[in-house]
Design an enzyme around this catalytic site. Structure first.
Site, short mmCIF file in Angstrom:
data_model
loop_
_atom_site.label_atom_id
_atom_site.label_comp_id
_atom_site.label_asym_id
_atom_site.label_seq_id
_atom_site.Cartn_x
_atom_site.Cartn_y
_atom_site.Cartn_z
N LYS A 79 0.84 -1.21 0.00
CA LYS A 79 0.00 0.00 0.00
C LYS A 79 0.87 1.26 0.00
CE LYS A 79 -4.20 -2.08 0.51
NZ LYS A 79 -5.13 -2.64 1.47
N ARG A 136 -3.10 -10.26 4.52
CA ARG A 136 -3.40 -10.33 3.08
C ARG A 136 -2.21 -9.73 2.34
NH1 ARG A 136 -5.57 -7.27 -1.01
NH2 ARG A 136 -7.07 -8.29 -2.39
N1 HH2 Z 1 -7.05 -4.33 -0.09
C1 HH2 Z 1 -7.26 -4.38 -1.42
C2 HH2 Z 1 -8.28 -5.19 -1.95
N2 HH2 Z 1 -9.05 -5.94 -1.15
N3 HH2 Z 1 -9.61 -6.71 1.00
C3 HH2 Z 1 -9.42 -6.69 2.33
N4 HH2 Z 1 -10.17 -7.45 3.13
N5 HH2 Z 1 -8.45 -5.90 2.90
C4 HH2 Z 1 -7.64 -5.09 2.16
O1 HH2 Z 1 -6.80 -4.37 2.73
C5 HH2 Z 1 -7.83 -5.10 0.73
C6 HH2 Z 1 -8.85 -5.93 0.20
C7 HH2 Z 1 -6.40 -3.59 -2.33
O2 HH2 Z 1 -5.29 -4.36 -2.73
P1 HH2 Z 1 -5.20 -5.12 -4.13
O3 HH2 Z 1 -6.24 -6.20 -4.22
O4 HH2 Z 1 -3.81 -5.58 -4.35
O5 HH2 Z 1 -5.47 -3.98 -5.18
P2 HH2 Z 1 -6.68 -3.65 -6.16
O6 HH2 Z 1 -7.90 -3.49 -5.32
O7 HH2 Z 1 -6.25 -2.38 -6.84
O8 HH2 Z 1 -6.82 -4.80 -7.11
#
Ligand code: HH2
Length: 273
Positions: free
Chosen positions: A218, A254
């Site tokens: 992040k 995660r």
């Molecule tokens: N962060 C992201 C997406 N989903 N779910 C939970 N429970 N907690 C989190 O902190 C969280 C999440 C964002 O990360 P990422 O999936 O890598 O990115 P993107 O949403 O841009 O695909």
């Protein structure tokens, strides 16, 4: 339908959730849209490296991200889920129809960044399927969330929100012992808000449910290490954040870089005894 064990029995502390983004626009640049085979290979590699579960997502939630239709999201995730039948899978979605098809294909956890606020039918899908559920705090929507986020006390507000969403989920028929809570690092928060949430994670754990933390890559991490315009953070910074969260009681981390986290958390857990 056989009853699942409580989420804290299924996911021992610490457990790693590997992130598989089947998107063209994820913030960390790891998206694998229209490449289901690559997404499956990434998921398998994460599980082989020790992830307890892989979180499959077909919609980016990065700041400013565009919304995706149900049809598009299904077209992204279903080919991946079909190839992962029999493997431990979580579905990262806010849409009831996506969750319905995912649990039918064996997904055991529904990870909803809107905490059951976006789709009125999602709570019923989770309750009927007996799947695990992650309820996450987000201020605003991905489109608006990073516009000048303010709180009187971020931890109290996130705690009150998660308590209310947990009550809502249970009233909708979800078994409380299947639910974990997530402060939503980066979802409508400044660097200082994110740090405060990890620093005072014990206050969220006091709600009595396991806590999941997603700090991996992040932007706050990149900003803490000196790039004031960072949109991501490094793997090393991610590991530092995950270990700090584990030491303050997080159960599930995660992450994108699974092997690094597995090793770091093994050491942190061994020290904790
Ligand atoms: N962060 C992201 C997406 N989903 N779910 C939970 N429970 N907690 C989190 O902190 C969280 C999440 C964002 O990360 P990422 O999936 O890598 O990115 P993107 O949403 O841009 O695909």
């Amino acid at each position: 339908m056989s009853l699942r064990p409580a989420i804290e029995e299924r996911f021992r502390r610490p457990s790693v959730m590997g992130v598989v983004n089947v998107t063209p626009d994820s913030f960390s640049g790891d998206g694998l849209a229209s490449r289901p085979d690559a997404a499956v290979a990434q998921a398998d590699a994460m599980l082989d490296a020790g992830a307890a579960i892989v979180d499959i997502g077909g919609e980016s939630t990065r700041p400013g991200a565009a919304e995706v239709s149900v049809e598009h999201e299904l077209a992204r995730v279903v080919p991946v889920l079909e190839r992962l039948v029999g493997r431990p899978v979580s579905i990262d979605t806010a849409k009831a129809e996506v969750a319905r098809q995912a649990v039918a294909l064996g997904a055991e956890l529904v990870n909803d960044v809107t905490a059951l606020r976006a789709d009125p039918e999602l709570a019923g899908v989770v309750a009927d399927s007996g799947a695990y559920l992650c309820l996450m705090h987000m201020r605003g929507t991905p489109r608006t969330m990073q516009t000048d986020p303010r709180y009187d006390d971020v931890v109290s507000e996130v705690k009150a929100f998660l308590e209310e969403r947990l009550t809502f989920a249970v009233a909708a028929g979800v078994r409380e012992e299947l639910v974990c809570l997530d402060p939503g690092i980066g979802f409508g928060k400044t660097v200082e808000h994110n740090l405060e949430l990890v620093r005072r994670l014990d206050e969220l754990i006091a709600l009595g449910r396991p806590v999941l933390v997603g700090i991996s890559r992040k932007s706050s991490l990149g900003r803490i290490v000196g790039d004031s315009a960072a949109t991501t953070g490094s793997a090393a910074a991610s590991v530092g954040g995950a270990v700090a969260a584990f030491e303050r009681g997080a159960t599930i981390l995660r992450v994108h870089d699974v092997r690094l986290h597995i090793e770091a958390l093994a050491v942190a857990a061994a020290v904790a005894g």
